[in-house]
Design an enzyme around this catalytic site. Structure first.
Site, mmCIF file in Angstrom:
data_model
loop_
_atom_site.group_PDB
_atom_site.id
_atom_site.type_symbol
_atom_site.label_atom_id
_atom_site.label_comp_id
_atom_site.label_asym_id
_atom_site.label_seq_id
_atom_site.Cartn_x
_atom_site.Cartn_y
_atom_site.Cartn_z
ATOM 1 N N LYS A 70 3.810 26.638 -5.987
ATOM 2 C CA LYS A 70 3.568 27.693 -6.978
ATOM 3 C C LYS A 70 4.769 27.888 -7.909
ATOM 4 C CE LYS A 70 3.454 31.598 -5.228
ATOM 5 N NZ LYS A 70 3.137 32.580 -4.209
ATOM 6 N N THR A 72 7.086 25.724 -8.559
ATOM 7 C CA THR A 72 7.231 24.498 -9.342
ATOM 8 C C THR A 72 6.284 24.519 -10.538
ATOM 9 O OG1 THR A 72 7.775 23.402 -7.265
ATOM 10 C CG2 THR A 72 7.319 21.979 -9.149
ATOM 11 N N ARG A 93 11.248 35.761 -8.650
ATOM 12 C CA ARG A 93 12.020 36.436 -7.609
ATOM 13 C C ARG A 93 13.270 35.643 -7.247
ATOM 14 N NH1 ARG A 93 8.058 37.040 -2.718
ATOM 15 N NH2 ARG A 93 7.339 35.074 -3.585
ATOM 16 N N LYS A 104 14.363 24.244 5.736
ATOM 17 C CA LYS A 104 14.513 23.588 4.441
ATOM 18 C C LYS A 104 13.357 23.974 3.530
ATOM 19 C CE LYS A 104 17.254 19.671 5.658
ATOM 20 N NZ LYS A 104 17.847 18.528 4.996
ATOM 21 N N ALA A 272 6.013 39.902 0.092
ATOM 22 C CA ALA A 272 4.658 40.109 -0.429
ATOM 23 C C ALA A 272 3.716 40.637 0.649
ATOM 24 C CB ALA A 272 4.115 38.817 -1.013
ATOM 25 N N PHE A 300 3.117 34.587 -1.931
ATOM 26 C CA PHE A 300 1.968 34.155 -1.119
ATOM 27 C C PHE A 300 0.739 33.886 -1.999
ATOM 28 C CE2 PHE A 300 4.152 36.824 2.345
ATOM 29 C CZ PHE A 300 4.870 35.741 2.793
ATOM 30 N N PHE A 380 -0.615 15.311 -6.334
ATOM 31 C CA PHE A 380 0.070 14.436 -5.382
ATOM 32 C C PHE A 380 -0.525 13.043 -5.565
ATOM 33 C CE2 PHE A 380 2.723 16.914 -2.408
ATOM 34 C CZ PHE A 380 2.484 18.169 -2.916
ATOM 35 N N TRP A 408 6.276 18.286 -10.874
ATOM 36 C CA TRP A 408 7.385 17.877 -10.010
ATOM 37 C C TRP A 408 8.046 16.633 -10.607
ATOM 38 C CZ3 TRP A 408 10.091 14.403 -7.312
ATOM 39 C CH2 TRP A 408 10.940 14.868 -6.295
#
Lengths: 555, 555
Positions: A70, A72, A93, A104, A272, A300, A380, A408
């Site tokens: 989201k 990205t 945020r 990670k 959230a 979220f 993807f 991305w």
């Protein structure tokens, strides 16, 4: 393939003074923090334009371990709008440091759609969260000191609501006893720590419209009950001024940039689930005053962050989104439809079809507010044409359109068509914003509206405790406050295992938590963890820095 | 009379870029934090000059509730040197936020001898202490997580040395139990919080010579013992890299200015009882590389801060002070001599005569190192000529000279003669620096040297525990480390009630605490409080901020 931090470190950073200039801020309107970060002085910039820019809210399906991207997409879409010549800003945020050391995964976008300086933003940034930690714990110390120094407010040590906080993932601090060690070290009582982003001060800071509003809200925070079961507030403790002083810089929005140098405001980071889950009112408002298009996001999925954006933030902001983008991935939709995480790289139209119900409910939830909804599928390489086609057909039945985003790998260029569609959609939109409930509706009515219209559920059930609380709250007028639903993010229901779009479910409200400073009632469903733990192999084990100051292992 | 913050707020602030330029720093060698603060990039500036400037250490008699004004004299002396045309810089400690919310009283000088921006420096400044709090508690969380995740290092939860920290005065956190709440919330054990400045990481950060030295030291920190009573280190936990990343900016010295625009480096703030009590090695070194005269100070009196400056900091700095200034006030000396606090405005030559013994011992302690010692009497209006004369006569018998400093009211002009004398004294000095003890001397020998030569005491007594510890430590080679004496600051002895210059006393060592990252053994005498509490009327109650952002009640 390069990691996010490698891409971020290779970036050519534009001096923040130039980014500010591009955003329409004069030199004296910002305070630099190094050469790549700045704070924006409130009084000057917030009242620049009389008309606000267009607001685009990016939200998503219910999150899955497969990842949706989201942030990205938010960054990529903003860069695409910039590329198309639109005066654009981002409002996001701030990430929390605790999880950075735990799991990670960045909170600053990814690949070629990131905000920078990535490491700084993920570490201490401009110190906002540290200031919140300080202010929160100063209040806790003042409270325990008041009990210790003769307890003039008759605080019941068994009924203290104000825990302590740290911006650390530390499960050992969830439940503690404090004040041990004899008469010179306080009064023993049960206590516990939350992570800083769960502090009510975070919700308060990010809903405040200026420093005096902040102070007024801080005064109203209920920290405990006294022996007569009456609320004790920060005003009673007398430290609202000191806490406001501690937050005087934290309230100022932070300016950074994307890899493509689009100005980005990153400010505040409330949860959230137990709070409104979006960047500060001041950050979004500042961006809207400066830019023609502002891309923002909510935490979220649409059911949690999206709903709260519409019902909690919009009234304070005085402005509703002009368009909503719901992000999904083929992978995550297949997971919602029952495909195992290990199988997500294989085409599976059966699972996808079932999983699309989750996207459908989240689209309907957002359409409910009368704003145009677009769907962005974050690409993807394993996604097949048949899968994409199935999503497009499904979304069309809801009167919406799908846009593929390859942000991305391509940055803003990967969201060219999404950006075009957003601009066109906003130009053509004519429906009014329709709030979900009346501000002064009874709590149960608000809860039902959320469960039925947003989650697609059947009913709400209050525990005996929650019912009694609503009666008690009525005497203080708290029963009419907006509701912040603290629910699992993984399901539209209150059961994290029910993926896809469950039907006919009842949402069980265990307890209400009054947040008088923020001005809402949190409705707890199930057990919501407000202090995360570290995994067996914390990310901290892989983070390092070499003699040239080069950081490794940070994502 | 104006308050300190009123004077500070009226000040004309020179842009930090100009202050940096005056100090010899180029624009790219600093990172601005707003327009009045900056961090100095280490690699560039530290190696500017081949010869170091002259170093002046400001220390004092044993502190009393009457106040001595050591920081005020430090700032005033530096401004006086600047006024006299000398290229001067200041190197001071950063104040701790906890006490700012607790007891009124600044740590940035006073009156017309202050460093500014006073409010920011006393609040979050550039975030160094917050970074330390983060790093310290990240380590604590990693430790408890290791115990929780199968305890591969076999850490004995009853023998954990690494507590948690907050930069808050919070007595309720001194003694806690953590890990409560059942199997998903950790392993229950006793714990506690110190104030951030008491963290070993603070001592480590301020003794480190660069980022890699910092990482090397962090690895050595002993955090617990395992079930075989062997030490467990940060290296064993594997988070030294992550902690170093969290401190990557905190290690950089901070540049600000005095009211008279003398460049001031303010960096680090370790306690002077359980640590070395002075600003960072990097800060002092950077100042010495840039300026011809550097005025610095050490915490508490010469017996505590002064001794540690000479024995702990000087070897790391590679440079001893060229002159030492011992600060006293007539009021404090009379209190040392038995005068009640209420009577300090009346001439009392009897009390003064008795109290001068305290000044005498502190002068002798500093002269012991072979450096010239000057005495600065910080003037108060009630001081009489006869009192001043008595001090001058007494000090002359020790081969030293007294200079009156009226820096609170006059700024640098009030220390004109002190500054002249300092320059002349340094020009004429020829004695070598004489360390108090050999680096590899046994612990008991070091302790005796401190007690006899610095405190003027008779003997050292080890508890049975302390004796056993020294034997245990021998197997790890820890018994030869430098000693940091954790003693009350109010007396030359280990009994805070023995004012003046007690004789024939024995100092009792209760326990040693190994600080392997900092590289010293703390010797605990009596009970040293490492987490302060708030008073009945905390300063926080009087702190406020108005609609124009004007802060009141901060001192």
């Amino acid at each position: 393939m390069k990691t996010d931090i490698e891409i971020a470190q290779e970036a050519v950073v534009q001096p923040i003074s130039e980014v500010a200039e591009k955003a329409g801020l004069k030199a004296h309107e910002i305070e630099p923090y190094g050469y790549d970060k700045a704070k924006i002085n409130l009084d000057k910039s917030v009242n620049r334009k009389s008309d606000l820019g267009k607001l685009i809210l990016v939200t998503s399906i219910n999150p899955t371990p497969a990842g949706e991207g989201k942030s990205t997409v938010t960054v990529g879409l903003a860069d695409a709008l910039s590329l198309a010549g639109q005066k654009t800003m981002i409002a996001l945020r701030e990430p929390s440091l605790g999880p950075v050391m735990g799991l990670k995964g960045g909170a600053t976008g990814g690949g070629y759609s990131q905000v920078i300086p990535m490491a700084d933003i993920n570490l201490h940034f401009t110190g906002d969260f540290h200031a919140l930690t300080s202010a929160h714990n100063t209040l806790a110390a003042a409270l325990d000191n008041s009990i210790y120094q003769g307890n003039p407010l008759k605080i019941d040590p068994r009924r203290v609501l104000w825990k302590r906080v740290l911006d650390i993932n530390d499960r050992a601090l969830r439940h503690t006893t404090i004040g041990l060690g004899g008469p010179t070290s306080g009064v023993p009582r049960e206590d516990g720590f939350d992570i800083t982003v769960a502090s009510e001060l975070m919700a308060v800071l990010t809903l405040s419209t200026d420093l005096q509003d902040l102070k007024k809200r801080i005064k109203k925070i209920v920290v405990a009950y006294n022996y007569d079961k009456e609320p004790v507030t920060v005003a009673d403790l007398g430290v609202a001024g000191a806490l406001t002083v501690l937050l005087k810089d934290a309230i100022k929005p932070n300016l950074v940039q994307t890899l493509a140098h689009t100005p980005a405001i990153i400010h505040g980071g409330p949860f959230a689930n137990i709070a409104q889950g979006t960047n500060s009112v001041l950050a979004t408002k500042t961006a809207l005053k400066l830019a023609d298009y502002v891309v923002t996001e909510a935490g979220f999925g649409a059911d949690l962050g999206g709903e709260k954006f519409m019902d909690i933030k919009v009234p304070k902001l005085g402005k509703a989104p002009d368009a909503v983008v719901v992000v999904a991935t083929v992978r995550a939709l297949k997971h919602h439809g029952g495909a195992a995480l290990a199988d997500l790289n294989q085409e599976d139209l059966t699972a996808l079809k079932a999983g699309l119900e989750n996207l459908g409910q989240n689209i309907k939830a957002m359409q409910r507010y009368g704003r145009p909804v677009l769907v962005a599928v974050n690409r993807f390489t394993a996604d097949t044409d048949a899968e994409i086609k199935m999503i497009e057909d499904f979304v069309a039945t809801l009167g919406a359109q799908v846009f593929l985003a390859d942000v991305w790998a391509q940055g803003g260029a990967g969201a060219k068509y999404l950006a075009q569609a957003v601009v066109e959609t906003i130009d053509q939109a004519d429906a009014d914003f329709t709030p979900l409930y009346q501000e002064d509706a009874p709590a149960l009515e608000k809860l039902q509206a959320i469960v039925e219209n947003i989650y697609g559920g059947a009913a709400v059930e209050l525990s005996a405790k929650a019912e009694k609380q609503l009666k008690d709250f009525a005497q203080y007028g708290w029963d009419k406050l907006p509701i912040v639903m603290a629910k699992t993010q993984y399901s539209l229901s209150d059961d994290p295992k029910k993926l896809g779009a469950p039907k006919d479910f009842t949402v069980h409200i265990r307890e209400f938590v009054p947040k008088l400073g923020a001005g809402f009632l949190v409705a707890l469903t199930g057990s919501i963890l407000t202090m995360p733990g570290l995994p067996k192999h914390p990310a901290a084990l892989d983070i390092d820095i070499d003699e040239n100051g080069q950081i490794t292992g940070l994502f």
